[in-house]
Design a protein around this motif. Sequence first.
Motif, PDB file in Angstrom:
ATOM      1  N   UNK A  45       0.831  -1.207   0.000  1.00  0.00           N
ATOM      2  CA  UNK A  45       0.000   0.000   0.000  1.00  0.00           C
ATOM      3  C   UNK A  45       0.868   1.262   0.000  1.00  0.00           C
ATOM      4  N   UNK A  46       1.867   1.319   0.887  1.00  0.00           N
ATOM      5  CA  UNK A  46       2.740   2.492   0.937  1.00  0.00           C
ATOM      6  C   UNK A  46       3.571   2.628  -0.337  1.00  0.00           C
ATOM      7  N   UNK A  47       3.938   1.510  -0.927  1.00  0.00           N
ATOM      8  CA  UNK A  47       4.681   1.550  -2.185  1.00  0.00           C
ATOM      9  C   UNK A  47       3.796   2.088  -3.303  1.00  0.00           C
ATOM     10  N   UNK A  48       2.543   1.676  -3.320  1.00  0.00           N
ATOM     11  CA  UNK A  48       1.612   2.075  -4.383  1.00  0.00           C
ATOM     12  C   UNK A  48       1.330   3.575  -4.389  1.00  0.00           C
ATOM     13  N   UNK A  49       1.549   4.233  -3.281  1.00  0.00           N
ATOM     14  CA  UNK A  49       1.391   5.692  -3.218  1.00  0.00           C
ATOM     15  C   UNK A  49       2.303   6.364  -4.243  1.00  0.00           C
ATOM     16  N   UNK A  50       3.404   5.703  -4.581  1.00  0.00           N
ATOM     17  CA  UNK A  50       4.403   6.266  -5.489  1.00  0.00           C
ATOM     18  C   UNK A  50       4.256   5.761  -6.929  1.00  0.00           C
ATOM     19  N   UNK A  51       3.157   5.080  -7.230  1.00  0.00           N
ATOM     20  CA  UNK A  51       2.929   4.567  -8.590  1.00  0.00           C
ATOM     21  C   UNK A  51       2.280   5.619  -9.472  1.00  0.00           C
ATOM     22  N   UNK A  52       2.622   5.573 -10.769  1.00  0.00           N
ATOM     23  CA  UNK A  52       1.826   6.305 -11.747  1.00  0.00           C
ATOM     24  C   UNK A  52       0.486   5.585 -11.858  1.00  0.00           C
ATOM     25  N   UNK A  53      -0.493   6.216 -12.472  1.00  0.00           N
ATOM     26  CA  UNK A  53      -1.816   5.583 -12.634  1.00  0.00           C
ATOM     27  C   UNK A  53      -1.718   4.267 -13.396  1.00  0.00           C
ATOM     28  N   UNK A  54      -0.818   4.180 -14.359  1.00  0.00           N
ATOM     29  CA  UNK A  54      -0.535   2.953 -15.102  1.00  0.00           C
ATOM     30  C   UNK A  54       0.972   2.757 -15.091  1.00  0.00           C
ATOM     31  N   UNK A  55       1.407   1.531 -14.866  1.00  0.00           N
ATOM     32  CA  UNK A  55       2.834   1.265 -14.818  1.00  0.00           C
ATOM     33  C   UNK A  55       3.147  -0.102 -15.406  1.00  0.00           C
ATOM     34  N   UNK A  56       4.425  -0.318 -15.699  1.00  0.00           N
ATOM     35  CA  UNK A  56       4.903  -1.624 -16.132  1.00  0.00           C
ATOM     36  C   UNK A  56       5.282  -2.399 -14.880  1.00  0.00           C
ATOM     37  N   UNK A  64       4.280 -12.811 -13.938  1.00  0.00           N
ATOM     38  CA  UNK A  64       3.515 -11.578 -14.062  1.00  0.00           C
ATOM     39  C   UNK A  64       4.274 -10.660 -15.010  1.00  0.00           C
ATOM     40  N   UNK A  65       3.606 -10.237 -16.064  1.00  0.00           N
ATOM     41  CA  UNK A  65       4.217  -9.298 -16.987  1.00  0.00           C
ATOM     42  C   UNK A  65       3.136  -8.401 -17.569  1.00  0.00           C
ATOM     43  N   UNK A  66       2.957  -7.286 -16.906  1.00  0.00           N
ATOM     44  CA  UNK A  66       1.968  -6.306 -17.344  1.00  0.00           C
ATOM     45  C   UNK A  66       2.694  -5.079 -17.864  1.00  0.00           C
ATOM     46  N   UNK A  67       2.420  -4.740 -19.099  1.00  0.00           N
ATOM     47  CA  UNK A  67       3.051  -3.552 -19.688  1.00  0.00           C
ATOM     48  C   UNK A  67       2.306  -2.280 -19.319  1.00  0.00           C
ATOM     49  N   UNK A  68       1.059  -2.347 -19.006  1.00  0.00           N
ATOM     50  CA  UNK A  68       0.298  -1.197 -18.527  1.00  0.00           C
ATOM     51  C   UNK A  68      -0.753  -1.729 -17.555  1.00  0.00           C
ATOM     52  N   UNK A  69      -0.450  -1.710 -16.294  1.00  0.00           N
ATOM     53  CA  UNK A  69      -1.381  -2.174 -15.278  1.00  0.00           C
ATOM     54  C   UNK A  69      -1.777  -0.982 -14.412  1.00  0.00           C
ATOM     55  N   UNK A  70      -3.029  -0.959 -13.989  1.00  0.00           N
ATOM     56  CA  UNK A  70      -3.514   0.122 -13.127  1.00  0.00           C
ATOM     57  C   UNK A  70      -2.816   0.048 -11.766  1.00  0.00           C
ATOM     58  N   UNK A  71      -2.641   1.171 -11.127  1.00  0.00           N
ATOM     59  CA  UNK A  71      -1.935   1.232  -9.856  1.00  0.00           C
ATOM     60  C   UNK A  71      -2.581   0.357  -8.773  1.00  0.00           C
ATOM     61  N   UNK A  72      -3.905   0.325  -8.712  1.00  0.00           N
ATOM     62  CA  UNK A  72      -4.598  -0.506  -7.717  1.00  0.00           C
ATOM     63  C   UNK A  72      -4.377  -1.989  -7.930  1.00  0.00           C
ATOM     64  N   UNK A  73      -4.394  -2.417  -9.176  1.00  0.00           N
ATOM     65  CA  UNK A  73      -4.140  -3.829  -9.478  1.00  0.00           C
ATOM     66  C   UNK A  73      -2.689  -4.179  -9.175  1.00  0.00           C
ATOM     67  N   UNK A  74      -1.773  -3.281  -9.491  1.00  0.00           N
ATOM     68  CA  UNK A  74      -0.356  -3.512  -9.193  1.00  0.00           C
ATOM     69  C   UNK A  74      -0.144  -3.655  -7.689  1.00  0.00           C
ATOM     70  N   UNK A  75      -0.861  -2.861  -6.922  1.00  0.00           N
ATOM     71  CA  UNK A  75      -0.764  -2.962  -5.461  1.00  0.00           C
ATOM     72  C   UNK A  75      -1.189  -4.351  -4.978  1.00  0.00           C
ATOM     73  N   UNK A  76      -2.298  -4.871  -5.508  1.00  0.00           N
ATOM     74  CA  UNK A  76      -2.765  -6.207  -5.103  1.00  0.00           C
ATOM     75  C   UNK A  76      -1.769  -7.301  -5.506  1.00  0.00           C
ATOM     76  N   UNK A  77      -1.203  -7.184  -6.685  1.00  0.00           N
ATOM     77  CA  UNK A  77      -0.219  -8.160  -7.156  1.00  0.00           C
ATOM     78  C   UNK A  77       1.003  -8.149  -6.234  1.00  0.00           C
ATOM     79  N   UNK A  78       1.465  -6.956  -5.876  1.00  0.00           N
ATOM     80  CA  UNK A  78       2.625  -6.869  -4.988  1.00  0.00           C
ATOM     81  C   UNK A  78       2.307  -7.335  -3.569  1.00  0.00           C
ATOM     82  N   UNK A  79       1.079  -7.109  -3.128  1.00  0.00           N
ATOM     83  CA  UNK A  79       0.674  -7.602  -1.808  1.00  0.00           C
ATOM     84  C   UNK A  79       0.801  -9.132  -1.764  1.00  0.00           C
ATOM     85  N   UNK A  80       0.350  -9.793  -2.821  1.00  0.00           N
ATOM     86  CA  UNK A  80       0.486 -11.254  -2.900  1.00  0.00           C
ATOM     87  C   UNK A  80       1.947 -11.680  -3.018  1.00  0.00           C
TER      88      UNK A  80
END
Length: 139
Positions: A45-56, A64-80
């Motif tokens: 969650x604290x890391x996701x504060x520093x994400x762009x809206x879409x990131x690789x 996992x290989x997302x070239x444009x993933x939404x910040x909220x989805x990236x947060x969930x992936x990193x949490x796992x």
Amino acid sequence: MRTLQIIFLTLVVGCIFSGFIAEKAARELEIAEKIKGSIKSGNAHNLAVHFEKNLDLVIDAEHVEFRRVRDGQAELILKNFFKKYPPKDFKYGFQGTASKVRYCTATYQALNGNSFQVYILMRVTEKEYLINTLHFKKE
């Protein structure tokens, strides 16, 4: 007299410019430390504060290989990811800057003995640094 005015003006402008550079460097260090602390503690969650809206986002151990993933989805992936590979340590290796970007490599060590090379690319906006690219490559 004219020479003294030019010297004085040069010194004033130099001080203002060096103050701007020092402020920018302090901000870069602050962001780098916040990101380091978030990863080292496994706090997605604290890391996701520093994400762009879409990131690789790439985590090769999880396929996992997302070239444009939404910040909220990236947060969930990193949490796992942090659940599966709880952090033991995180250390920066190389850090640098180029025109409007900041990049670094690092090593992430998990409690279960796995180690990952980490690549982070941040874009610089007028006020902040936001993570545009985040890769975890298993060693």
